[in-house]
Design a protein around this motif. Structure first.
Motif, PDB file in Angstrom:
ATOM      1  N   SER A 135      -4.209  -4.206  -6.490  1.00  0.00           N
ATOM      2  CA  SER A 135      -5.406  -5.232  -6.002  1.00  0.00           C
ATOM      3  C   SER A 135      -4.759  -6.600  -6.440  1.00  0.00           C
ATOM      4  O   SER A 135      -4.930  -7.463  -5.766  1.00  0.00           O
ATOM      5  CB  SER A 135      -6.793  -4.839  -6.363  1.00  0.00           C
ATOM      6  OG  SER A 135      -6.972  -3.752  -5.862  1.00  0.00           O
ATOM      7  N   ALA A 136      -4.380  -6.922  -7.765  1.00  0.00           N
ATOM      8  CA  ALA A 136      -4.174  -8.206  -8.154  1.00  0.00           C
ATOM      9  C   ALA A 136      -2.925  -8.496  -7.442  1.00  0.00           C
ATOM     10  O   ALA A 136      -2.745  -9.796  -7.238  1.00  0.00           O
ATOM     11  CB  ALA A 136      -3.706  -8.089  -9.690  1.00  0.00           C
ATOM     12  N   ARG A 152      -1.994 -13.420  -1.246  1.00  0.00           N
ATOM     13  CA  ARG A 152      -2.757 -13.871  -0.377  1.00  0.00           C
ATOM     14  C   ARG A 152      -2.970 -15.492  -0.613  1.00  0.00           C
ATOM     15  O   ARG A 152      -2.860 -16.165  -0.069  1.00  0.00           O
ATOM     16  CB  ARG A 152      -4.192 -13.197  -0.161  1.00  0.00           C
ATOM     17  CG  ARG A 152      -4.182 -12.165   0.750  1.00  0.00           C
ATOM     18  CD  ARG A 152      -5.659 -11.623   0.943  1.00  0.00           C
ATOM     19  NE  ARG A 152      -6.069 -11.128  -0.319  1.00  0.00           N
ATOM     20  CZ  ARG A 152      -5.939  -9.638  -0.775  1.00  0.00           C
ATOM     21  NH1 ARG A 152      -5.373  -9.109  -0.152  1.00  0.00           N
ATOM     22  NH2 ARG A 152      -6.636  -9.320  -1.733  1.00  0.00           N
ATOM     23  N   SER A 158      -4.191   1.287  -9.007  1.00  0.00           N
ATOM     24  CA  SER A 158      -5.184   0.501  -7.941  1.00  0.00           C
ATOM     25  C   SER A 158      -5.534  -1.118  -8.460  1.00  0.00           C
ATOM     26  O   SER A 158      -5.573  -2.013  -7.516  1.00  0.00           O
ATOM     27  CB  SER A 158      -6.381   1.232  -7.707  1.00  0.00           C
ATOM     28  OG  SER A 158      -7.289   1.276  -8.653  1.00  0.00           O
ATOM     29  N   ASP A 159      -5.845  -1.293  -9.810  1.00  0.00           N
ATOM     30  CA  ASP A 159      -6.139  -2.556 -10.366  1.00  0.00           C
ATOM     31  C   ASP A 159      -4.803  -3.604 -10.262  1.00  0.00           C
ATOM     32  O   ASP A 159      -5.338  -4.524  -9.526  1.00  0.00           O
ATOM     33  CB  ASP A 159      -6.633  -2.735 -11.524  1.00  0.00           C
ATOM     34  CG  ASP A 159      -8.273  -1.861 -11.795  1.00  0.00           C
ATOM     35  OD1 ASP A 159      -9.016  -1.823 -10.870  1.00  0.00           O
ATOM     36  OD2 ASP A 159      -8.355  -1.455 -12.762  1.00  0.00           O
ATOM     37  N   GLY A 207       0.794  -1.220  -0.052  1.00  0.00           N
ATOM     38  CA  GLY A 207      -0.076  -0.030  -0.120  1.00  0.00           C
ATOM     39  C   GLY A 207       0.811   1.329   0.187  1.00  0.00           C
ATOM     40  O   GLY A 207       0.547   2.280  -0.613  1.00  0.00           O
ATOM     41  N   ALA A 224      -1.926  -8.096  -4.700  1.00  0.00           N
ATOM     42  CA  ALA A 224      -2.077  -8.353  -2.956  1.00  0.00           C
ATOM     43  C   ALA A 224      -2.965  -9.679  -3.212  1.00  0.00           C
ATOM     44  O   ALA A 224      -2.752 -10.560  -2.256  1.00  0.00           O
ATOM     45  CB  ALA A 224      -3.173  -7.126  -2.510  1.00  0.00           C
ATOM     46  N   GLU A 225      -3.861  -9.864  -4.136  1.00  0.00           N
ATOM     47  CA  GLU A 225      -4.571 -11.152  -4.146  1.00  0.00           C
ATOM     48  C   GLU A 225      -3.434 -12.309  -4.546  1.00  0.00           C
ATOM     49  O   GLU A 225      -3.725 -13.545  -3.918  1.00  0.00           O
ATOM     50  CB  GLU A 225      -5.661 -11.182  -5.252  1.00  0.00           C
ATOM     51  CG  GLU A 225      -6.262 -12.378  -5.537  1.00  0.00           C
ATOM     52  CD  GLU A 225      -7.075 -13.042  -4.314  1.00  0.00           C
ATOM     53  OE1 GLU A 225      -7.150 -14.071  -4.181  1.00  0.00           O
ATOM     54  OE2 GLU A 225      -7.466 -12.013  -3.296  1.00  0.00           O
TER      55      GLU A 225
END
Length: 170
Positions: free
Chosen positions: A154-155, A161, A150-151, A43, A157-158
């Motif tokens: 997010s990818a 995870r 941001s997209d 982030g 970070a996913e």
């Protein structure tokens, strides 16, 4: 962080070395940023990392795999961009208030040499088949507008995870 690392003169000169084929065809981009701040490395530093790597590779699709520490203080991603360019980034944060980078380097590797830029100090090291040269920084040229990160964040970070490989575009 205050000013974007993409505005540093050494980075502009490194991009000129890539675009001018001084190091041959681009084959790899490796980025390392350690900053005070946190608690989330992706982030805090992710948008800056994407801006730097995208400036080197140009807009492209990237298949990548990301990993983060449980506390989020470090994130690493490795991938393969269009035209077979390998990309990697290691982003870390340490506790503190200043939101300033402590270390920021990028290496651009080509078929005939490489460029290592210390984005925080006036150091640019160009290595080619002709030898090693320290090049003075030139004036930084203008930047092309960069789409929202941001997209892609997010990818990444996913992927960290889930442990799965994902494809993003920047």
């Amino acid at each position: 962080m205050t000013a974007s690392l993409t505005t540093r003169p050494g980075f502009g000169r490194a991009l000129a070395a890539v675009r001018g084929a001084e190091i041959g065809l681009l084959r790899a981009v490796a980025l390392d940023i350690v900053a005070v701040g946190g608690p989330d490395a992706l982030g805090t530093l992710g948008a800056e990392a994407i801006s730097l790597i995208r400036a080197a590779t140009g807009p492209t699709s990237v298949d990548l795999q990301a990993h983060s520490t449980a506390d989020g203080d470090a994130t690493t991603f490795l991938g393969r961009a269009g035209r077979g360019v390998a990309v990697s980034a290691h982003l870390s944060v340490v506790a503190g208030e200043s939101q300033q980078p402590l270390r920021a380097t990028i290496r651009l590797v080509g078929t005939h040499g490489s460029v290592l830029v210390d984005l925080l100090r006036p150091l640019l090291d160009v290595r080619t088949v002709a030898g090693r040269t320290e090049v003075p920084f030139g004036a930084h040229g203008g930047d092309a507008p960069v789409p929202e990160a941001s997209d892609a964040l997010s990818a990444i970070a996913e992927s960290a995870r889930s442990g799965r490989t994902t494809t993003i575009t920047w």
